[in-house]
Design a protein around this motif. Sequence first.
Motif, PDB file in Angstrom:
ATOM      1  N   LYS A  47      19.929  -9.574 -49.517  1.00  0.00           N
ATOM      2  CA  LYS A  47      19.100 -10.720 -49.914  1.00  0.00           C
ATOM      3  C   LYS A  47      18.088 -11.079 -48.827  1.00  0.00           C
ATOM      4  O   LYS A  47      16.976 -11.510 -49.133  1.00  0.00           O
ATOM      5  N   LYS A  48      18.505 -10.906 -47.589  1.00  0.00           N
ATOM      6  CA  LYS A  48      17.589 -11.260 -46.484  1.00  0.00           C
ATOM      7  C   LYS A  48      16.360 -10.350 -46.483  1.00  0.00           C
ATOM      8  O   LYS A  48      15.264 -10.781 -46.135  1.00  0.00           O
ATOM      9  N   GLY A  55      19.905 -17.110 -56.133  1.00  0.00           N
ATOM     10  CA  GLY A  55      19.878 -15.928 -56.989  1.00  0.00           C
ATOM     11  C   GLY A  55      20.886 -14.871 -56.576  1.00  0.00           C
ATOM     12  O   GLY A  55      21.886 -15.171 -55.910  1.00  0.00           O
ATOM     13  N   ARG A  56      20.597 -13.633 -56.961  1.00  0.00           N
ATOM     14  CA  ARG A  56      21.522 -12.523 -56.694  1.00  0.00           C
ATOM     15  C   ARG A  56      20.761 -11.242 -56.460  1.00  0.00           C
ATOM     16  O   ARG A  56      19.617 -11.117 -56.900  1.00  0.00           O
ATOM     17  N   VAL A  57      21.417 -10.304 -55.819  1.00  0.00           N
ATOM     18  CA  VAL A  57      20.893  -8.937 -55.796  1.00  0.00           C
ATOM     19  C   VAL A  57      21.903  -8.036 -56.503  1.00  0.00           C
ATOM     20  O   VAL A  57      23.107  -8.278 -56.446  1.00  0.00           O
ATOM     21  N   PHE A  58      21.377  -7.019 -57.181  1.00  0.00           N
ATOM     22  CA  PHE A  58      22.229  -6.019 -57.821  1.00  0.00           C
ATOM     23  C   PHE A  58      21.869  -4.644 -57.271  1.00  0.00           C
ATOM     24  O   PHE A  58      20.699  -4.365 -57.006  1.00  0.00           O
ATOM     25  N   VAL A  59      22.895  -3.823 -57.108  1.00  0.00           N
ATOM     26  CA  VAL A  59      22.664  -2.453 -56.652  1.00  0.00           C
ATOM     27  C   VAL A  59      23.280  -1.503 -57.680  1.00  0.00           C
ATOM     28  O   VAL A  59      24.494  -1.495 -57.875  1.00  0.00           O
ATOM     29  N   PHE A  60      22.421  -0.758 -58.370  1.00  0.00           N
ATOM     30  CA  PHE A  60      22.892   0.182 -59.382  1.00  0.00           C
ATOM     31  C   PHE A  60      22.824   1.613 -58.843  1.00  0.00           C
ATOM     32  O   PHE A  60      21.886   1.943 -58.116  1.00  0.00           O
ATOM     33  N   GLY A 208      16.371  -7.745 -57.158  1.00  0.00           N
ATOM     34  CA  GLY A 208      16.506  -9.146 -56.749  1.00  0.00           C
ATOM     35  C   GLY A 208      16.282 -10.008 -57.983  1.00  0.00           C
ATOM     36  O   GLY A 208      15.322  -9.789 -58.722  1.00  0.00           O
ATOM     37  N   VAL A 209      17.166 -10.979 -58.204  1.00  0.00           N
ATOM     38  CA  VAL A 209      17.102 -11.793 -59.427  1.00  0.00           C
ATOM     39  C   VAL A 209      17.193 -13.269 -59.047  1.00  0.00           C
ATOM     40  O   VAL A 209      18.125 -13.682 -58.349  1.00  0.00           O
ATOM     41  N   SER A 210      16.247 -14.068 -59.520  1.00  0.00           N
ATOM     42  CA  SER A 210      16.244 -15.493 -59.194  1.00  0.00           C
ATOM     43  C   SER A 210      17.255 -16.249 -60.063  1.00  0.00           C
ATOM     44  O   SER A 210      17.730 -15.733 -61.084  1.00  0.00           O
ATOM     45  N   ASP A 211      17.536 -17.478 -59.696  1.00  0.00           N
ATOM     46  CA  ASP A 211      18.422 -18.315 -60.517  1.00  0.00           C
ATOM     47  C   ASP A 211      17.840 -18.516 -61.918  1.00  0.00           C
ATOM     48  O   ASP A 211      18.567 -18.516 -62.908  1.00  0.00           O
ATOM     49  N   MET A 235      28.156  -6.603 -63.982  1.00  0.00           N
ATOM     50  CA  MET A 235      27.983  -6.462 -62.542  1.00  0.00           C
ATOM     51  C   MET A 235      28.432  -7.750 -61.829  1.00  0.00           C
ATOM     52  O   MET A 235      29.123  -7.691 -60.815  1.00  0.00           O
ATOM     53  N   ILE A 236      28.044  -8.897 -62.376  1.00  0.00           N
ATOM     54  CA  ILE A 236      28.391 -10.180 -61.756  1.00  0.00           C
ATOM     55  C   ILE A 236      29.915 -10.341 -61.708  1.00  0.00           C
ATOM     56  O   ILE A 236      30.484 -10.704 -60.669  1.00  0.00           O
ATOM     57  N   LYS A 237      30.555 -10.019 -62.822  1.00  0.00           N
ATOM     58  CA  LYS A 237      32.006 -10.205 -62.907  1.00  0.00           C
ATOM     59  C   LYS A 237      32.714  -9.423 -61.788  1.00  0.00           C
ATOM     60  O   LYS A 237      33.585  -9.945 -61.099  1.00  0.00           O
TER      61      LYS A 237
END
Length: 396
Positions: A47-48, A55-60, A208-211, A235-237
């Motif tokens: 995130k930095k 928000g969140r970051v996802f790595v696929f 990167g995904v915002s709220d 992914m969140i779960k």
Amino acid sequence: MNGTQHLFIPGPTNVPEPVRQSMNIPMEDMRAPDFPDFVQRLLCDLKKAFRMEGGRVFVFPSSGTGAWESAIQNTLNIGDKVLMSRFGQFSLLWVDMAERLGLNVDMSEVEWGKGVPVEDYKAKLAADTKHEIRAVFCTQNETATGVTSDIAAVRAALDEVGHPAMLFVDGVSSIASIEFEMEKWGVDLAVSGSQKGFMLPAGLGILGVSDKALEANKAVDNAGMGRCYFSFEDMIKLNDTGYFPYTPATQLLRGLRCSLDMLLGAGMQTVWERHNRLAEGVRRAVAAWDGCELVSRGPEWASDTVSAIYTPEGVDARDVIWGAYYKYQTSLGTGLNKLMGKAFRIGHLGSLNPVMLCGAISAAEMALIDAGAKIEAGSGVAAAQEHYRATTPTGM
Ligand SMILES: *Cc1c(COP(=O)(O)O)cnc(C)c1O
């Protein structure tokens, strides 16, 4: 025996030795009890690099294109209206994907060499009083043409007309190398990949995904576009427990840990400045080459991660690339789509320094002359040297 093959394409980029070594480890248990500690710290530091706190970051486990697909599938419905613009191979492919996934695309066609048409977007947003436009798409760095767009200006346009559309940014060849501010610029979905600014092999799609976009995800109609592999919800779960919904690319995650340590250790500001200094040397070289010019139409568009360079009239850029590869063991980027044969590219992002770029410029110069260009040997290298001598690195 005959040295290294040199890589100056805008991705995959050179993998720094510490990063490469960090991945040379035995396979590990991705359900180990101490794996979550590693994952949660990794996502927090990622995130930095995006410059976000909420928000969140996802790595696929995918390339950057998978992250694009994920961004669309998780936040938009079939038939949703979106604003897009096309000015190079990558922005073109994004439009194509959006159409194939069923979005209603309002597309601005822009001359190749320029970028996101902010005024055009602003006029369309202002006219959309019913707020039917759900998202505005921007390719921050068009890798095919070496053009960087002003994302802060797009945010300002949205704010000035008071439009609630989400802001989507393709940052595959800009995040972790050119200034990018997820939170400050109010970006809702930012797409990246592992093999460019993050200096890793290909294989991670990073998002990167915002709220606000996470809220849109909750509201999206799953009966519409559908999603499974790239589902935010799945992914969140699992991410919340420190694991992944399927086998993560553990080796690449270890590499990402090392690359984030390098990037954040230097500081993102320093990383951006370093890319600007490297890029400017290449631009000085191009300016010194008679008959060559940048594809970007003016300094305000010029990219700090890749330069696309028109060859002189009558010089086929494919001959330049071929000669550089076979005669001088140097990979330069090819001209994509309508730039094929007309332009070549020098990628100047990731793990590079001025001496390496002087090598790239020298190889390009020799190959240009071999291909018939009437340029003076050493002219580009000398111009780049001047710039590198006159400037001081700010670290890393
Ligand atoms: C490289 C690139 C992509 C595609 O990423 P892949 O990892 O090859 O799927 C998309 N957009 C831009 C701007 C790129 O530079």
